[in-house]
Design a protein around this motif. Structure first.
Motif, PDB file in Angstrom:
ATOM      1  N   MET A  52     -13.864 -13.806  -9.347  1.00 26.64           N
ATOM      2  CA  MET A  52     -13.480 -13.268  -8.047  1.00 26.64           C
ATOM      3  C   MET A  52     -12.354 -14.092  -7.416  1.00 26.64           C
ATOM      4  O   MET A  52     -12.239 -15.294  -7.666  1.00 26.64           O
ATOM      5  CB  MET A  52     -14.694 -13.277  -7.100  1.00 26.64           C
ATOM      6  N   LEU A  53     -11.543 -13.418  -6.628  1.00 33.06           N
ATOM      7  CA  LEU A  53     -10.593 -14.058  -5.712  1.00 33.06           C
ATOM      8  C   LEU A  53     -11.049 -13.767  -4.294  1.00 33.06           C
ATOM      9  O   LEU A  53     -11.315 -12.610  -3.952  1.00 33.06           O
ATOM     10  CB  LEU A  53      -9.176 -13.510  -5.906  1.00 33.06           C
ATOM     11  N   TYR A  54     -11.144 -14.794  -3.474  1.00 33.41           N
ATOM     12  CA  TYR A  54     -11.468 -14.620  -2.064  1.00 33.41           C
ATOM     13  C   TYR A  54     -10.224 -14.929  -1.241  1.00 33.41           C
ATOM     14  O   TYR A  54      -9.634 -16.006  -1.370  1.00 33.41           O
ATOM     15  CB  TYR A  54     -12.610 -15.547  -1.648  1.00 33.41           C
ATOM     16  N   THR A  55      -9.824 -13.986  -0.389  1.00 31.85           N
ATOM     17  CA  THR A  55      -8.631 -14.186   0.422  1.00 31.85           C
ATOM     18  C   THR A  55      -8.799 -13.578   1.806  1.00 31.85           C
ATOM     19  O   THR A  55      -9.446 -12.540   1.974  1.00 31.85           O
ATOM     20  CB  THR A  55      -7.383 -13.582  -0.267  1.00 31.85           C
ATOM     21  N   ILE A  56      -8.228 -14.244   2.790  1.00 32.47           N
ATOM     22  CA  ILE A  56      -8.148 -13.729   4.167  1.00 32.47           C
ATOM     23  C   ILE A  56      -6.658 -13.491   4.414  1.00 32.47           C
ATOM     24  O   ILE A  56      -5.927 -14.401   4.799  1.00 32.47           O
ATOM     25  CB  ILE A  56      -8.708 -14.744   5.186  1.00 32.47           C
ATOM     26  N   PRO A  57      -6.168 -12.278   4.198  1.00 31.01           N
ATOM     27  CA  PRO A  57      -4.717 -12.077   4.152  1.00 31.01           C
ATOM     28  C   PRO A  57      -4.012 -12.021   5.502  1.00 31.01           C
ATOM     29  O   PRO A  57      -2.788 -12.198   5.554  1.00 31.01           O
ATOM     30  CB  PRO A  57      -4.592 -10.730   3.422  1.00 31.01           C
ATOM     31  N   THR A  58      -4.745 -11.762   6.566  1.00 28.69           N
ATOM     32  CA  THR A  58      -4.078 -11.546   7.854  1.00 28.69           C
ATOM     33  C   THR A  58      -4.616 -12.511   8.903  1.00 28.69           C
ATOM     34  O   THR A  58      -5.809 -12.521   9.186  1.00 28.69           O
ATOM     35  CB  THR A  58      -4.286 -10.099   8.333  1.00 28.69           C
ATOM     36  N   PHE A  59      -3.728 -13.343   9.455  1.00 29.31           N
ATOM     37  CA  PHE A  59      -4.091 -14.338  10.468  1.00 29.31           C
ATOM     38  C   PHE A  59      -5.252 -15.183   9.955  1.00 29.31           C
ATOM     39  O   PHE A  59      -6.303 -15.307  10.573  1.00 29.31           O
ATOM     40  CB  PHE A  59      -4.442 -13.666  11.802  1.00 29.31           C
ATOM     41  N   GLN A  60      -4.997 -15.794   8.820  1.00 32.67           N
ATOM     42  CA  GLN A  60      -6.037 -16.456   8.037  1.00 32.67           C
ATOM     43  C   GLN A  60      -6.808 -17.504   8.833  1.00 32.67           C
ATOM     44  O   GLN A  60      -6.252 -18.187   9.702  1.00 32.67           O
ATOM     45  CB  GLN A  60      -5.394 -17.110   6.806  1.00 32.67           C
ATOM     46  N   ASN A  61      -8.069 -17.598   8.543  1.00 29.72           N
ATOM     47  CA  ASN A  61      -8.927 -18.645   9.073  1.00 29.72           C
ATOM     48  C   ASN A  61      -9.039 -19.718   7.982  1.00 29.72           C
ATOM     49  O   ASN A  61      -9.547 -19.435   6.897  1.00 29.72           O
ATOM     50  CB  ASN A  61     -10.310 -18.061   9.376  1.00 29.72           C
ATOM     51  N   PRO A  62      -8.472 -20.929   8.215  1.00 28.88           N
ATOM     52  CA  PRO A  62      -8.188 -21.543   9.514  1.00 28.88           C
ATOM     53  C   PRO A  62      -6.718 -21.596   9.933  1.00 28.88           C
ATOM     54  O   PRO A  62      -6.422 -22.037  11.042  1.00 28.88           O
ATOM     55  CB  PRO A  62      -8.677 -22.974   9.288  1.00 28.88           C
ATOM     56  N   THR A  63      -5.773 -21.195   9.082  1.00 27.03           N
ATOM     57  CA  THR A  63      -4.368 -21.533   9.353  1.00 27.03           C
ATOM     58  C   THR A  63      -3.645 -20.564  10.279  1.00 27.03           C
ATOM     59  O   THR A  63      -2.615 -20.913  10.851  1.00 27.03           O
ATOM     60  CB  THR A  63      -3.575 -21.601   8.039  1.00 27.03           C
ATOM     61  N   GLY A  64      -4.145 -19.324  10.394  1.00 22.58           N
ATOM     62  CA  GLY A  64      -3.440 -18.318  11.172  1.00 22.58           C
ATOM     63  C   GLY A  64      -2.310 -17.645  10.416  1.00 22.58           C
ATOM     64  O   GLY A  64      -1.647 -16.749  10.944  1.00 22.58           O
ATOM     65  N   ARG A  65      -2.078 -18.053   9.163  1.00 20.18           N
ATOM     66  CA  ARG A  65      -0.965 -17.485   8.382  1.00 20.18           C
ATOM     67  C   ARG A  65      -1.301 -16.077   7.898  1.00 20.18           C
ATOM     68  O   ARG A  65      -2.464 -15.697   7.773  1.00 20.18           O
ATOM     69  CB  ARG A  65      -0.657 -18.372   7.180  1.00 20.18           C
ATOM     70  N   THR A  66      -0.246 -15.320   7.568  1.00 20.97           N
ATOM     71  CA  THR A  66      -0.405 -13.957   7.072  1.00 20.97           C
ATOM     72  C   THR A  66       0.257 -13.817   5.712  1.00 20.97           C
ATOM     73  O   THR A  66       1.392 -14.271   5.512  1.00 20.97           O
ATOM     74  CB  THR A  66       0.217 -12.949   8.065  1.00 20.97           C
ATOM     75  N   LEU A  67      -0.459 -13.205   4.782  1.00 17.76           N
ATOM     76  CA  LEU A  67       0.076 -12.953   3.451  1.00 17.76           C
ATOM     77  C   LEU A  67       1.249 -11.988   3.548  1.00 17.76           C
ATOM     78  O   LEU A  67       1.126 -10.889   4.111  1.00 17.76           O
ATOM     79  CB  LEU A  67      -1.026 -12.368   2.567  1.00 17.76           C
ATOM     80  N   ALA A  68       2.384 -12.387   2.995  1.00 17.70           N
ATOM     81  CA  ALA A  68       3.610 -11.582   3.078  1.00 17.70           C
ATOM     82  C   ALA A  68       3.422 -10.227   2.397  1.00 17.70           C
ATOM     83  O   ALA A  68       2.661 -10.088   1.432  1.00 17.70           O
ATOM     84  CB  ALA A  68       4.770 -12.332   2.446  1.00 17.70           C
ATOM     85  N   LEU A  69       4.136  -9.238   2.914  1.00 20.78           N
ATOM     86  CA  LEU A  69       4.041  -7.878   2.389  1.00 20.78           C
ATOM     87  C   LEU A  69       4.303  -7.829   0.892  1.00 20.78           C
ATOM     88  O   LEU A  69       3.556  -7.200   0.127  1.00 20.78           O
ATOM     89  CB  LEU A  69       5.038  -6.978   3.121  1.00 20.78           C
ATOM     90  N   GLU A  70       5.349  -8.513   0.437  1.00 24.37           N
ATOM     91  CA  GLU A  70       5.737  -8.438  -0.970  1.00 24.37           C
ATOM     92  C   GLU A  70       4.738  -9.141  -1.900  1.00 24.37           C
ATOM     93  O   GLU A  70       4.861  -9.030  -3.130  1.00 24.37           O
ATOM     94  CB  GLU A  70       7.132  -9.020  -1.177  1.00 24.37           C
ATOM     95  N   ARG A  71       3.761  -9.826  -1.350  1.00 20.87           N
ATOM     96  CA  ARG A  71       2.763 -10.504  -2.180  1.00 20.87           C
ATOM     97  C   ARG A  71       1.448  -9.724  -2.273  1.00 20.87           C
ATOM     98  O   ARG A  71       0.560 -10.113  -3.022  1.00 20.87           O
ATOM     99  CB  ARG A  71       2.496 -11.911  -1.645  1.00 20.87           C
ATOM    100  N   ARG A  72       1.329  -8.643  -1.531  1.00 21.95           N
ATOM    101  CA  ARG A  72       0.053  -7.929  -1.482  1.00 21.95           C
ATOM    102  C   ARG A  72      -0.165  -7.031  -2.703  1.00 21.95           C
ATOM    103  O   ARG A  72      -1.221  -7.076  -3.333  1.00 21.95           O
ATOM    104  CB  ARG A  72      -0.048  -7.144  -0.174  1.00 21.95           C
ATOM    105  N   GLU A  73       0.813  -6.233  -3.016  1.00 23.14           N
ATOM    106  CA  GLU A  73       0.665  -5.360  -4.191  1.00 23.14           C
ATOM    107  C   GLU A  73       0.496  -6.152  -5.484  1.00 23.14           C
ATOM    108  O   GLU A  73      -0.342  -5.791  -6.316  1.00 23.14           O
ATOM    109  CB  GLU A  73       1.848  -4.405  -4.302  1.00 23.14           C
ATOM    110  N   PRO A  74       1.260  -7.254  -5.701  1.00 19.42           N
ATOM    111  CA  PRO A  74       1.044  -8.028  -6.938  1.00 19.42           C
ATOM    112  C   PRO A  74      -0.384  -8.541  -7.103  1.00 19.42           C
ATOM    113  O   PRO A  74      -0.879  -8.628  -8.230  1.00 19.42           O
ATOM    114  CB  PRO A  74       2.029  -9.192  -6.793  1.00 19.42           C
TER     115      PRO A  74
END
Length: 394
Positions: free
Chosen positions: A167-189
């Motif tokens: 499994m991969l566990y990811t929080i892609p939007t406003f991540q906890n704890p950093t607040g960062r967001t996974l870029a659009l171009e990285r989501r489909e890959p």
């Protein structure tokens, strides 16, 4: 024989409990300014609306609501929830399962998928609550390199090839704890890699609606063509954490296994709280409610960012477009755990960042929550922290 002679299950070895919950014990004193939790503002909790809804659904369908319900979910919510999720994610969703907060969703996924020693890949740092869940199922946690734009697909593929994760566990939007967001171009890959290598992706996205600037991004799930991505959602941050209603959306086979696992966990999520969430969805109340709380949260986030701007040289911090958290890195050599004791003495609390890393370290980092504090408390609390940092580097 005393209880201290009990041989507890090995799965608890090295699992000491949530650092955040332990910090909560320290901050119960009156007058404490807490940046430690992830709580919604009290003003964001729709108590009167929920009370009216509870009375309505009990008067109209009280016998059924107060009886045992189906593990698969309260039927009216199943109908409204599937429409809501498909509109949110912009794709067809074959199955949904209401759960008792998205925390239970992660527990059920681990229960359904993880054998002792199975590898779970995750961002580093990541949400410590779900890291604790993974440890209890005796998974091997392997961090994947990330940057300001989230997980790096090339590094992710390297890790997949090396560790063969379940499994991969990811929080892609406003991540906890950093607040960062996974870029659009990285989501489909990520969705493509999941299908190529047969890896389940747990896309945990409870903050996606709390956007204050920028444009909404499509979910990883929306790029999923073969069913390897399971979307974990929650109404805790946008309606109420106390209702404990979340959901899973994904492949029917995976959700069926999770349903079986849920039968022995809590039988079903409370019918009454499911019915209240159903009313929010059917009445179309969420958009206006979310808009209202986002306006307030943006002001609180901006106030905290303004205060952090005057911290000593060497301090770095994220500038999220939404969510509930700001991640800060103090000047080299400082220890946020050591500073916490002094901060609590001065009636301010936060979470040291080391707890969010798979292997610890990063002692000079911390997570700050802004949603549960007033503008005055943010000014007062961050001013106190600034003074502590300045004292520590003299």
């Amino acid at each position: 024989m005393k209880p201290d002679a009990i041989a507890f299950a090995r799965r608890f070895d090295g699992v000491s409990g949530s650092a955040i919950r332990e910090i909560f014990k320290m901050i119960a004193k009156p007058g404490m300014i807490s940046f430690a939790g992830g709580n919604p503002a009290l003003s964001a909790l729709p108590d009167q609306t929920a009370a009216e809804m509870a009375r309505k659904v009990l008067e109209e369908n009280g016998k059924a609501i107060l009886q045992y319900g189906a593990t698969e979910g309260y039927p009216p919510l199943l109908e409204s929830l599937k429409s809501y999720v498909q509109a949110q994610l912009g794709c067809e969703i074959p199955a949904v399962l209401p759960v008792t907060g998205s925390t239970q969703a992660m527990d059920l996924l681990c229960k359904a998928l993880i054998n002792p020693g199975d590898v779970i890949l995750l961002e580093n740092p990541s949400f410590l609550g779900n890291m604790q869940c993974m440890h209890l199922y005796e998974a091997r946690l392997v961090p994947v390199e990330s940057d300001e734009n989230g997980l790096m697909p090339a590094k992710l593929e390297e890790a997949i090839q090396k560790y063969h994760p379940k499994m991969l566990y990811t929080i892609p939007t406003f991540q906890n704890p950093t607040g960062r967001t996974l870029a659009l171009e990285r989501r489909e890959p990520i969705a493509r890699l999941a299908a190529r290598y047969g890896m389940v992706v747990a896309e945990d996205d409870p903050y996606r609606d709390l956007r204050y600037t920028g444009e909404p991004l499509p979910s990883i799930k929306s790029f999923d063509k073969e069913g390897w991505v399971v979307f974990l959602g929650s109404f805790s941050k946008i309606i109420s954490p106390g209702l404990r209603v979340g959901y899973m959306a994904g492949d029917p086979l995976i959700l069926r296994k999770c349903t079986i696992g849920k039968q022995s966990s809590d039988v079903h999520t409370a019918n009454l709280t499911q019915a209240i969430v159903d009313q929010f969805l059917r009445r179309g109340l969420l958009p206006e409610h979310i808009s209202s709380i986002c306006a307030s949260y943006k002001a609180q986030m901006d106030a905290m960012l303004d205060e952090l701007a005057s911290f000593p040289e060497g301090t770095r911090y994220t500038r999220p477009e939404g969510g509930l958290f700001i991640w800060a890195e103090l000047p080299a050599g400082l220890d946020a755990k050591e500073l916490l004791d002094k901060a609590v003495e001065r009636h301010v609390a936060y979470v040291p960042g080391t707890h969010f890393f798979v292997d610890g370290g990063h002692e000079n980092t911390l997570r700050l929550n802004f949603s549960a504090s007033t503008l005055e408390q943010i000014h007062q609390g961050i001013t106190t922290l600034r003074g502590l940092v300045e004292e520590s580097i003299r």
